[in-house]
Design a protein around this motif. Structure first.
Motif: not given
Length: 303
Positions: A85, A81-82, A79, A136-138, A261-263, A88
């Motif tokens: 960004k 990382c989301e 989350d 996810s962004f991560y 926040p992150a999937k 991250c």
């Protein structure tokens, strides 16, 4: 053999330093800030290192000339990382560029730690050949880092892992086992997701997997995780049984119960046949991991 570890203050980093020292390997531990592994009754080289500083990375690798670099440092809070960004990307992608360049220049074997979150979780468990599709962004940042490593002109390996758990002195984060134990001991009800599957990994097992890759200079991608596909609800029940606590306080829910926040990928897990056959990797069961964790908690230094 001389091995340099990034992120040595983290959970995996600390386990690696101890394991390698026990095997009489020369260790250079690097991390941001002061050394947090003072509890080891031995001397080893420690060097502060900001891996997002390219000049600093090159200077440190040039100074120590390690045979192998094991890169464990990363932003792993999905989350965070989301929400952050740019931070991250700097830590999970740009820093990998700097480390890969330095390892190429100085002839170091580069071992990079990656994650199951490079997959979408629609077809797990995954082999090393499965096609990534992060949600996810991560996950995307770790996939981008893998691509940088795979494009390297030097020797490299990628160790993918899943849901690492364990404990070290002064650890800043808890883990699902200790969290369940603490809450059930205080009669607090718990809601645990039962529609996300992982193969949780004992930190000591992951350290052994990294060591085996380094020892054999085994190139390519390796899945290094546990071999039991479990949901957080399953893990909580196993912890409750082990510590003889009231499992009726644990309720299974689905992921939609929580707003994050992150999937998250619903079902990952790894097939670890390649690591078993080529490395001799053999992880402990989750129940064995709980027992090891309990013993370590009892023996933590009071200092």
């Amino acid at each position: 053999m001389k091995i340099l570890i990034t992120g040595s203050n983290g959970l995996l980093g600390q386990k690696l330093v101890k394991l390698l020292i026990d095997k009489n390997i020369e260790v250079v531990a690097t991390s941001r800030g002061a050394n947090r592994i003072n509890y080891l009754n031995t001397d080893f080289e420690y060097c502060e290192l900001d891996i997002t500083d390219e000049l600093e990375v090159d200077r440190v690798i040039k100074q120590y000339k390690p045979d192998t670099i094991i890169h464990t440092a990363a932003m792993t809070n999905v989350d965070q990382c989301e929400a952050e960004k740019e931070g991250c990307r700097q830590l999970n992608v740009e820093a990998v560029k700097y480390l890969v360049r330095a390892s190429e220049q100085h002839g170091s074997f580069f071992i990079h730690l990656s994650t199951d979150f490079i997959f979408d979780g629609e077809a797990g468990p995954y082999s090393e050949e499965a096609t990534p599709n992060p949600v996810s962004f991560y996950g995307q940042s770790k996939l981008d880092a893998e691509k940088i490593v795979m494009a390297s002109e030097g020797d490299w390996a990628i160790a993918r892992t899943i849901l690492v758990y364990g404990i070290t002195p002064g650890m800043s984060r808890s883990n699902i086992i200790l969290w369940v134990k603490e809450n059930l001991e205080n009669d607090k009800p718990l809601n645990l997701v039962n529609d996300q599957w992982r193969t949780p990994t004992l930190a000591e097992d992951l350290a052994i997997g990294c060591y085996l890759i380094a020892e054999k200079k085994a190139k390519g991608i390796f899945n290094i995780s546990g071999d039991e596909l479990l949901t957080p609800y399953d893990m909580a029940l196993l912890a409750a049984v082990h510590f003889d606590l009231d499992a009726s306080l644990i309720t299974q829910v689905d992921a939609s119960t929580f707003s994050q926040p992150a999937k998250r990928p619903p079902k990952t897990g790894f097939i670890i046949d390649k690591a078993r056959e080529l490395l001799g990797y053999n992880p402990r069961s989750f129940s064995e991991g709980i027992q090891i964790l309990e013993e370590q908690v009892q023996n933590l230094p009071t200092d």
